[in-house]
Scaffold this motif. Sequence first.
Motif, PDB file in Angstrom:
ATOM      1  N   ALA A  88       0.868  -1.203   0.117  1.00  0.00           N
ATOM      2  CA  ALA A  88      -0.026  -0.009   0.158  1.00  0.00           C
ATOM      3  C   ALA A  88       0.958   1.037  -0.023  1.00  0.00           C
ATOM      4  O   ALA A  88       0.225   2.142  -0.564  1.00  0.00           O
ATOM      5  N   ASN A  89       1.920   1.153   0.636  1.00  0.00           N
ATOM      6  CA  ASN A  89       2.930   2.347   0.571  1.00  0.00           C
ATOM      7  C   ASN A  89       3.390   2.872  -0.733  1.00  0.00           C
ATOM      8  O   ASN A  89       3.277   4.033  -0.927  1.00  0.00           O
ATOM      9  N   PRO A  90       4.168   1.862  -1.485  1.00  0.00           N
ATOM     10  CA  PRO A  90       4.517   2.209  -2.929  1.00  0.00           C
ATOM     11  C   PRO A  90       3.373   2.789  -3.798  1.00  0.00           C
ATOM     12  O   PRO A  90       3.431   3.719  -4.506  1.00  0.00           O
ATOM     13  N   LEU A  91       2.143   1.838  -3.495  1.00  0.00           N
ATOM     14  CA  LEU A  91       0.903   2.383  -4.331  1.00  0.00           C
ATOM     15  C   LEU A  91       0.439   3.849  -4.062  1.00  0.00           C
ATOM     16  O   LEU A  91      -0.142   4.705  -4.965  1.00  0.00           O
ATOM     17  N   LEU A  92       0.590   4.144  -2.666  1.00  0.00           N
ATOM     18  CA  LEU A  92      -0.052   5.549  -2.535  1.00  0.00           C
ATOM     19  C   LEU A  92       1.145   6.653  -2.921  1.00  0.00           C
ATOM     20  O   LEU A  92       0.762   7.603  -3.449  1.00  0.00           O
ATOM     21  N   ALA A  93       2.487   6.164  -2.835  1.00  0.00           N
ATOM     22  CA  ALA A  93       3.296   7.023  -3.558  1.00  0.00           C
ATOM     23  C   ALA A  93       3.082   7.374  -4.833  1.00  0.00           C
ATOM     24  O   ALA A  93       3.185   8.423  -5.409  1.00  0.00           O
ATOM     25  N   LEU A  94       2.722   6.285  -5.690  1.00  0.00           N
ATOM     26  CA  LEU A  94       2.486   6.411  -7.058  1.00  0.00           C
ATOM     27  C   LEU A  94       1.281   7.232  -7.297  1.00  0.00           C
ATOM     28  O   LEU A  94       1.190   8.246  -8.403  1.00  0.00           O
TER      29      LEU A  94
ATOM     30  N   LEU B  41      -7.845   5.345  -8.698  1.00  0.00           N
ATOM     31  CA  LEU B  41      -7.669   3.686  -8.618  1.00  0.00           C
ATOM     32  C   LEU B  41      -6.534   3.358  -7.880  1.00  0.00           C
ATOM     33  O   LEU B  41      -6.692   2.403  -7.081  1.00  0.00           O
ATOM     34  N   VAL B  42      -5.325   3.853  -8.171  1.00  0.00           N
ATOM     35  CA  VAL B  42      -4.132   3.315  -7.370  1.00  0.00           C
ATOM     36  C   VAL B  42      -4.286   3.885  -5.865  1.00  0.00           C
ATOM     37  O   VAL B  42      -4.007   2.747  -5.002  1.00  0.00           O
ATOM     38  N   GLY B  43      -4.770   4.744  -5.653  1.00  0.00           N
ATOM     39  CA  GLY B  43      -5.088   5.176  -4.193  1.00  0.00           C
ATOM     40  C   GLY B  43      -6.093   4.099  -3.466  1.00  0.00           C
ATOM     41  O   GLY B  43      -5.851   3.734  -2.360  1.00  0.00           O
ATOM     42  N   ALA B  44      -7.049   3.942  -4.271  1.00  0.00           N
ATOM     43  CA  ALA B  44      -8.322   2.757  -3.979  1.00  0.00           C
ATOM     44  C   ALA B  44      -7.589   1.516  -3.489  1.00  0.00           C
ATOM     45  O   ALA B  44      -7.741   0.781  -2.442  1.00  0.00           O
ATOM     46  N   ALA B  45      -6.711   1.125  -4.521  1.00  0.00           N
ATOM     47  CA  ALA B  45      -5.797  -0.061  -4.250  1.00  0.00           C
ATOM     48  C   ALA B  45      -5.118  -0.160  -3.226  1.00  0.00           C
ATOM     49  O   ALA B  45      -5.032  -1.231  -2.339  1.00  0.00           O
TER      50      ALA B  45
ATOM     51  N   TYR C 243      -7.365  -0.524  -0.100  1.00  0.00           N
ATOM     52  CA  TYR C 243      -7.549  -1.937   0.071  1.00  0.00           C
ATOM     53  C   TYR C 243      -6.532  -2.797   0.796  1.00  0.00           C
ATOM     54  O   TYR C 243      -6.870  -3.503   1.525  1.00  0.00           O
ATOM     55  N   LEU C 244      -5.287  -2.462   0.090  1.00  0.00           N
ATOM     56  CA  LEU C 244      -4.067  -3.378   0.912  1.00  0.00           C
ATOM     57  C   LEU C 244      -4.118  -2.837   2.208  1.00  0.00           C
ATOM     58  O   LEU C 244      -3.650  -3.839   3.040  1.00  0.00           O
ATOM     59  N   ALA C 245      -4.216  -1.845   2.507  1.00  0.00           N
ATOM     60  CA  ALA C 245      -3.905  -1.280   3.916  1.00  0.00           C
ATOM     61  C   ALA C 245      -5.132  -1.835   4.836  1.00  0.00           C
ATOM     62  O   ALA C 245      -4.906  -2.176   5.996  1.00  0.00           O
ATOM     63  N   ILE C 246      -6.265  -1.802   4.484  1.00  0.00           N
ATOM     64  CA  ILE C 246      -7.277  -2.477   5.164  1.00  0.00           C
ATOM     65  C   ILE C 246      -7.152  -4.056   5.553  1.00  0.00           C
ATOM     66  O   ILE C 246      -7.357  -4.471   6.376  1.00  0.00           O
TER      67      ILE C 246
ATOM     68  N   LEU D 209      -3.794   4.621   7.729  1.00  0.00           N
ATOM     69  CA  LEU D 209      -5.167   4.225   7.173  1.00  0.00           C
ATOM     70  C   LEU D 209      -5.793   5.513   6.658  1.00  0.00           C
ATOM     71  O   LEU D 209      -6.260   5.623   5.590  1.00  0.00           O
ATOM     72  N   GLY D 210      -5.880   6.493   7.642  1.00  0.00           N
ATOM     73  CA  GLY D 210      -6.328   7.938   7.564  1.00  0.00           C
ATOM     74  C   GLY D 210      -5.716   8.413   6.357  1.00  0.00           C
ATOM     75  O   GLY D 210      -6.544   9.234   5.598  1.00  0.00           O
ATOM     76  N   SER D 211      -4.433   8.548   6.218  1.00  0.00           N
ATOM     77  CA  SER D 211      -3.948   9.115   5.102  1.00  0.00           C
ATOM     78  C   SER D 211      -4.206   8.860   3.631  1.00  0.00           C
ATOM     79  O   SER D 211      -4.585   9.502   2.978  1.00  0.00           O
ATOM     80  N   MET D 212      -4.513   7.393   3.582  1.00  0.00           N
ATOM     81  CA  MET D 212      -4.882   7.018   2.502  1.00  0.00           C
ATOM     82  C   MET D 212      -6.623   7.172   2.111  1.00  0.00           C
ATOM     83  O   MET D 212      -6.824   7.486   0.914  1.00  0.00           O
ATOM     84  N   LEU D 213      -7.248   7.314   3.145  1.00  0.00           N
ATOM     85  CA  LEU D 213      -8.547   7.640   3.004  1.00  0.00           C
ATOM     86  C   LEU D 213      -8.857   9.050   2.595  1.00  0.00           C
ATOM     87  O   LEU D 213      -9.465   9.327   2.092  1.00  0.00           O
ATOM     88  N   VAL D 214      -7.786  10.059   3.385  1.00  0.00           N
ATOM     89  CA  VAL D 214      -8.292  11.380   2.699  1.00  0.00           C
ATOM     90  C   VAL D 214      -7.640  11.672   1.446  1.00  0.00           C
ATOM     91  O   VAL D 214      -8.367  12.359   0.618  1.00  0.00           O
ATOM     92  N   PHE D 215      -6.432  10.848   1.033  1.00  0.00           N
ATOM     93  CA  PHE D 215      -6.106  10.781  -0.520  1.00  0.00           C
ATOM     94  C   PHE D 215      -7.137  10.506  -1.149  1.00  0.00           C
ATOM     95  O   PHE D 215      -7.519  11.100  -2.333  1.00  0.00           O
TER      96      PHE D 215
END
Length: 179
Positions: free
Chosen positions: A52-58, A72-76, A79-82, A112-118
């Motif tokens: 989830a970390n490199p996907l969030l960076a991408l 789409l990549v942020g949602a993936a 999903y991995l983080a959850i 998890l919140g950082s990905m949700l906010v993004f």
Amino acid sequence: MPAYYLSLSLLLYLSSLFFDGALMDVGRQMPALQMLLYGPWGVAFGVYAWFANPLLALAVLAHRRFRRLALLVGAAALYLAIGSLTIERLPDNRSYAFHDITGFGLGFYLWLGSMLVFCAGQLWWCFKARRADEVPGWNWVDVVVIAALALTLYVATQLPSLRFEVDQVLMPPEPAQSL
């Protein structure tokens, strides 16, 4: 959605590294920074949530030019983080023994919140913006936070308290036999 969703997401991510990520039995905790550093070794144990970390960076890098792909990549990544909620055991870097996870710390929830906010911010701008140049770009806060994140990761790799010998986890020492 304010134009600073990217900055808020990066700040949440950076702040997550300074708290515990996992709470384990016997009163042990694993800092989120340590989980970030050792996450790729989870693949050997069938745990893929670290990706989830490199996907969030991408997704962050593509947030403006490829806004739908970034969503789409942020949602993936989310999903991995959850999916990391299913992790049951983690090794520590002291005894290299596996410990059961009893809960997750503030660092995990900030991550998890950082990905949700993004994802929420990116979704907003995907619906609102007609062109890529309408999506908010980088600002100085983003650059400062990314630099702080890079510095934090560099310093963490130099700390002796976060040293981790992978061969000790894959092949833990045999218990001493007594007669």
